[in-house]
Design an enzyme around this catalytic site. Structure first.
Site, PDB file in Angstrom:
ATOM      1  N   CYS A 104     -23.637  30.996  26.206  1.00  0.00           N
ATOM      2  CA  CYS A 104     -23.619  29.892  26.767  1.00  0.00           C
ATOM      3  C   CYS A 104     -24.966  29.038  26.753  1.00  0.00           C
ATOM      4  CB  CYS A 104     -23.568  29.996  28.362  1.00  0.00           C
ATOM      5  SG  CYS A 104     -23.890  28.412  29.253  1.00  0.00           S
ATOM      6  N   MET A 318     -21.861  21.090  26.598  1.00  0.00           N
ATOM      7  CA  MET A 318     -22.237  22.583  26.622  1.00  0.00           C
ATOM      8  C   MET A 318     -23.245  22.690  25.616  1.00  0.00           C
ATOM      9  SD  MET A 318     -18.913  21.994  26.349  1.00  0.00           S
ATOM     10  CE  MET A 318     -17.861  22.448  24.944  1.00  0.00           C
TER      11      MET A 318
END
Length: 396
Positions: A104, A318
């Site tokens: 992430c 993201m």
């Protein structure tokens, strides 16, 4: 009837970039959850509140979106030249599944601050004032991230005037360097372009044959042109997330791309690999209004990008996909590069549903293979709550 008491586990709830997650020191986890396996997955599922057939995660720390259903485990690193190891778990909302297949990028911004504040970085490497450089081993994908963490009076500085579209309030800037970001995914041979091509013809039943750039950088990502699938690149979440047919189309496209990239052997495996690859669509710049009501002019950006995470259009972008965007934009001939006007570039500013983001990357071609030494972008991070999370003692 006997009742099993709850277990208290030290944890910190942090916003990193445009995501939120529950952070743990590995040493604070119950012994049976410190190693990969069913117990660890069960614990994190219960912490977040999954699986939840209502898709609300009311009985846990999750926020019922892909951006807020996340967990992080940080430990001191035994690897030379690194301060900490960082492991990311993307928790499914409606199924009993934790995806460990990728990083992430947004929560990466919070790893350095968390590590410093929790005594995981050698104090000799942390200045009282200035910038602490934290070298992070991203254990999911086997890559190095270098975080530049501002320090004031011996504490991590969290407040500041750095603004990040997709985050309501300003905070302190944390610059991240994603070193050698081409992901070494199983089946992809460590190649940035696993098919060997900058652009492929990807055949998807029901859609036909589409041009696609499939890249391993930051996170495996499949890029297609917006117009090829009936979009403009200016869409906000409601335009796609409320359309079941559109979501099914994107998942089919993602699954067939994953097979082509060598990440899975059959499309049936895609359901157990929700976090990777990502699917995104690109378009040339046009003006639009971001989800906050902020106008984004065509001249403000080099291209438009929309990306899906865990089956839904992301509210911003993201962080790992931003690395993929920056890397692909730096390589002449990819769909991302062409949407940005083509040619060589060292940075790109793209429009996403919440606004804009700039990411830098420099690509070089050596013996016919493209490589990128690092991709750079800025995020911010802030501790929201710290203390303990509680889970029933028999839940893991």
């Amino acid at each position: 009837m006997a009742h099993v008491p709850q277990v208290k586990i030290p944890a910190t709830y942090i916003r990193g970039g445009t995501s939120k997650g529950v952070f743990f020191r590995r040493e604070d986890l119950p012994a049976r959850a410190r190693e990969p396996g069913a117990a660890r997955d069960a614990l994190l599922l219960r912490v977040i509140g999954s699986p939840d057939p209502y898709a609300k995660q009311i009985d846990g720390m999750g926020g019922a979106t892909s951006s807020t259903s996340k967990t992080v485990i940080v430990d001191r690193s035994a690897r030379d030249g690194h301060d900490v190891d960082y492991l990311f778990g993307q928790v499914s909302i409606d199924s009993a599944f934790v995806d460990w297949s990728g990083n992430c990028g947004n929560l990466s911004a919070a790893v350095g601050p968390f590590a410093i504040s929790n005594g995981l970085v050698d104090p000799a490497r942390v200045p009282r004032d200035g910038v602490a450089v934290v070298r992070i081993w991203q254990a999911n994908i086997g890559k190095t991230i270098v975080a530049h963490v501002p320090m004031t009076n011996g504490e991590v500085q969290e407040t500041g005037d750095f603004e990040l579209d997709g985050v309501t309030f300003p905070a302190a800037e944390v610059q991240l360097e994603f070193m050698d970001p081409a992901a070494e995914e199983e089946g992809a041979g460590g190649s940035m372009f696993p098919t060997g091509n900058l652009v492929d013809d990807l055949e998807v039943p029901g859609l036909g044959t589409l041009k696609a750039t499939m890249i391993n950088a930051g996170i495996p990502t499949i890029f297609v042109n917006a117009e090829a699938i009936g979009y403009k690149g200016t869409e906000l979440q409601d335009a796609i997330n409320g359309d079941p047919k559109a979501l099914a189309m994107f998942e089919s496209l993602r699954a067939h791309g994953a097979v082509r990239m060598g990440l899975i052997k059959s499309i049936d495996e895609a359901a157990k690999r929700q976090h990777t690859p990502k699917i995104a669509f690109v378009a040339k710049p046009v003006g639009y209004t971001a989800s906050s009501g902020k106008p984004v002019a065509a001249g403000d950006v080099d291209l438009l990008v929309r990306a899906l995470s865990m089956g839904k259009l992301h509210h911003a972008m993201m962080g790992t996909a931003a690395v993929a965007i920056g890397t692909a934009a730096a390589i002449p001939g990819t769909l991302v590069n062409l949407a940005a006007g083509g040619g060589e570039r060292q940075a790109v500013r793209f429009g996403h549903p919440s606004g804009t983001l700039r990411v830098g990357a420099e690509a070089v071609k050596v013996e016919g293979e493209w490589s990128v030494a690092k991709a750079i972008m800025s995020r911010s991070a802030r501790v929201l709550m710290e203390g303990w999370v509680r889970v029933p003692g028999d839940s893991f």
